[in-house]
Design a protein around this motif. Structure first.
Motif, PDB file in Angstrom:
ATOM      1  N   HIS A  37      30.528 -83.419 -54.941  1.00 28.87           N
ATOM      2  CA  HIS A  37      31.180 -82.752 -53.815  1.00 28.87           C
ATOM      3  C   HIS A  37      30.149 -81.983 -52.975  1.00 28.87           C
ATOM      4  CE1 HIS A  37      35.310 -80.833 -52.636  1.00 28.87           C
ATOM      5  NE2 HIS A  37      34.615 -81.232 -51.591  1.00 28.87           N
ATOM      6  N   ILE A  38      29.296 -81.187 -53.668  1.00 33.35           N
ATOM      7  CA  ILE A  38      28.326 -80.380 -52.926  1.00 33.35           C
ATOM      8  C   ILE A  38      27.276 -81.263 -52.271  1.00 33.35           C
ATOM      9  CG2 ILE A  38      26.687 -79.954 -54.816  1.00 33.35           C
ATOM     10  CD1 ILE A  38      27.915 -77.289 -52.345  1.00 33.35           C
ATOM     11  N   GLN A  40      27.799 -84.291 -51.166  1.00 30.93           N
ATOM     12  CA  GLN A  40      28.469 -84.886 -50.000  1.00 30.93           C
ATOM     13  C   GLN A  40      28.509 -83.912 -48.833  1.00 30.93           C
ATOM     14  OE1 GLN A  40      32.373 -86.305 -51.277  1.00 30.93           O
ATOM     15  NE2 GLN A  40      31.712 -88.418 -50.955  1.00 30.93           N
ATOM     16  N   LEU A  41      28.769 -82.630 -49.146  1.00 28.95           N
ATOM     17  CA  LEU A  41      28.911 -81.634 -48.089  1.00 28.95           C
ATOM     18  C   LEU A  41      27.582 -81.292 -47.431  1.00 28.95           C
ATOM     19  CD1 LEU A  41      31.453 -79.098 -49.662  1.00 28.95           C
ATOM     20  CD2 LEU A  41      31.865 -80.638 -47.742  1.00 28.95           C
ATOM     21  N   THR A  42      26.510 -81.198 -48.237  1.00 33.12           N
ATOM     22  CA  THR A  42      25.246 -80.684 -47.707  1.00 33.12           C
ATOM     23  C   THR A  42      24.107 -81.693 -47.720  1.00 33.12           C
ATOM     24  OG1 THR A  42      24.424 -79.826 -49.833  1.00 33.12           O
ATOM     25  CG2 THR A  42      25.933 -78.419 -48.587  1.00 33.12           C
ATOM     26  N   SER A  97      40.915 -78.969 -52.066  1.00 29.30           N
ATOM     27  CA  SER A  97      40.772 -80.402 -51.786  1.00 29.30           C
ATOM     28  C   SER A  97      42.001 -80.938 -51.060  1.00 29.30           C
ATOM     29  CB  SER A  97      40.546 -81.179 -53.092  1.00 29.30           C
ATOM     30  OG  SER A  97      39.337 -80.792 -53.709  1.00 29.30           O
ATOM     31  N   ASP A 100      41.874 -79.752 -47.544  1.00 31.93           N
ATOM     32  CA  ASP A 100      40.609 -80.068 -46.877  1.00 31.93           C
ATOM     33  C   ASP A 100      39.894 -78.796 -46.423  1.00 31.93           C
ATOM     34  OD1 ASP A 100      38.686 -81.861 -46.075  1.00 31.93           O
ATOM     35  OD2 ASP A 100      39.477 -82.052 -44.037  1.00 31.93           O
ATOM     36  N   SER A 103      34.490 -75.691 -49.108  1.00 29.91           N
ATOM     37  CA  SER A 103      33.243 -75.375 -48.414  1.00 29.91           C
ATOM     38  C   SER A 103      32.137 -75.158 -49.438  1.00 29.91           C
ATOM     39  CB  SER A 103      33.406 -74.113 -47.561  1.00 29.91           C
ATOM     40  OG  SER A 103      33.639 -72.983 -48.392  1.00 29.91           O
ATOM     41  N   ARG A 104      30.921 -75.143 -48.949  1.00 25.29           N
ATOM     42  CA  ARG A 104      29.774 -74.884 -49.814  1.00 25.29           C
ATOM     43  C   ARG A 104      29.919 -73.540 -50.521  1.00 25.29           C
ATOM     44  NH1 ARG A 104      24.846 -72.192 -48.725  1.00 25.29           N
ATOM     45  NH2 ARG A 104      23.017 -73.014 -49.859  1.00 25.29           N
TER      46      ARG A 104
END
Length: 402
Positions: A37-38, A40-42, A97, A100, A103-104
């Protein structure tokens, strides 16, 4: 004789074992999800390392208190409370989730809470095990208990990676259910198995675990060997990078990579439960740590997905040998009224080698590149092994656990 004794004590131990399976499965699944997840986000390898650091910080912040709580209060209830808290973490991630809104910063916060709950859970469960089985069966019980985590680690990361393909919600939801199941099983253990300490929460008693370990050089050597060897050699935090950018696979491949060490560890734990190590324990432990370092180097240099799985399995088997010897040795040489505090210090060393090792891997990967970071870590493990043999010669020459 030992098998007959084990059968007579199988009900409380099996409840304890299944509780470990559930909580270990939940942690493995949520770790896979948070890592992917992290990233993908960053898209940052440093953030992967920071997740490990954030999970580790509570072990340092609360180390003195976690052991005291495990010695002062009902260890079953302490563990169960921590499992409920981890279920709530999964619930928050389910909600974020579904809406949506992940966040980081939220993921880092949940990683901290998760680390705090595990910081209190680990010494409580470690100190509880000697009260579940008789002393003569304890080395076998350590191996069997460790197999719970490894059994979960085989299935749970692969399942987590597979479910993540449908969305993070499908990983966080089942994780919460697993933690609740672990809580119910833990509370089902008999309260008479908990001999609580009445020591007051003053600085002298809080530091007792540290003083005890310092006064036993062999115990200090055993747990510090794990700290520095795995701190340098651990590459778990970088598995998302290997899966995505080097081995060219997806979330399902990441799950298999995280499961591979547990395959080797589980097979080894079954062997050790049936044939416990009774002689040359020091030499075997140091040899296992050396094999761990060589396997780390081989993984870092591999560009084959299947070869990577194979060397990770060898890595896991070697780590299991070291872990079982160290765990049995420390617990057998610690008075019951101090097991919580000593386990808390041991937990700090384990956490440093795992979570802080993930941070170290992320930093060195950002500086030198992913492959050089892993290879240098494996070489560092071999160096530490040689140095520790010279620093703790009586540990290296120890013949028996008792």
């Amino acid at each position: 004789m030992s098998q007959a004794l084990l059968l007579r004590h199988h009900r409380p131990f099996m409840a304890f074992w299944f509780a470990r399976v559930c909580t270990a499965s939940g942690f493995q699944m949520i770790t896979v999800a948070i890592g992917w997840h992290i990233y993908q986000l960053t898209g940052s390898v440093l953030d992967l390392g920071l997740v490990g650091l954030v999970e580790f910080l509570p072990r340092v912040m609360f180390m003195l208190h976690t052991g005291h709580v495990a010695d002062r209060f009902d260890r079953r209830r302490v563990a169960a409370t921590c499992q409920v808290l981890q279920a709530l973490v999964a619930g928050v991630l389910v909600f974020s989730s579904a809406t949506d809104s992940a966040s980081r910063e939220l993921i880092f916060l949940m990683a901290f809470v998760l680390g705090a709950a595990r910081a209190f859970e680990m010494p409580a469960t470690q100190a509880l095990l000697p009260n579940v089985v008789p002393k003569e069966l304890f080395p076998r019980a350590v191996a069997a208990s460790a197999s719970a985590m490894q059994a979960a680690t085989i299935v749970a990361p692969a399942l987590g990676g597979l479910l993540y393909a449908f969305g993070s919600l499908w990983v966080y939801g089942p994780t919460a259910v697993l933690y609740i199941a672990a809580c119910i099983l833990m509370l089902g253990l008999s309260s008479s198995q908990q001999p609580a300490s009445k020591a007051p929460a003053n600085l002298e008693n809080l530091l007792a675990g540290i003083r005890f370990i310092r006064s036993r050089p062999d115990i200090l050597g055993a747990i510090s060997l794990d700290l520095f060897a795995v701190l340098l050699g651990g590459a778990t935090a970088l598995l998302p990078v290997f899966a995505k950018d080097i081995l060219l696979t997806g979330p399902w491949g990441l799950g298999l990579l995280r499961s591979a060490p547990a395959v080797g560890a589980l097979l080894m734990s079954f062997w050790l439960a049936r044939f416990p190590i009774e002689r040359n324990v020091g030499r075997i432990m140091f040899t296992a740590v050396g094999v761990f370092g060589v396997a780390t180097i081989a993984f870092g240099l591999s560009t084959s997905f299947w070869f990577s799985l194979a060397v990770l399995a060898v890595l896991g088997a070697a780590d299991m040998i070291s872990m079982v010897i160290r765990g049995a040795f420390v617990q057998l040489h610690t008075p019951d009224e101090m097991r919580g505090r000593v386990s808390a210090v041991n937990g700090l060393f384990i956490g440093a080698s795992n979570q802080l090792g993930e941070f170290e891997s992320g930093v060195t990967a950002a500086w030198f590149g992913t492959v050089p970071a892993v290879v240098m870590g494996g070489v560092g493990t071999l160096i530490v092994t040689g140095v520790w043999i010279r620093l703790f010669p009586t540990l290296a020459k120890r013949d028996k656990l008792h």
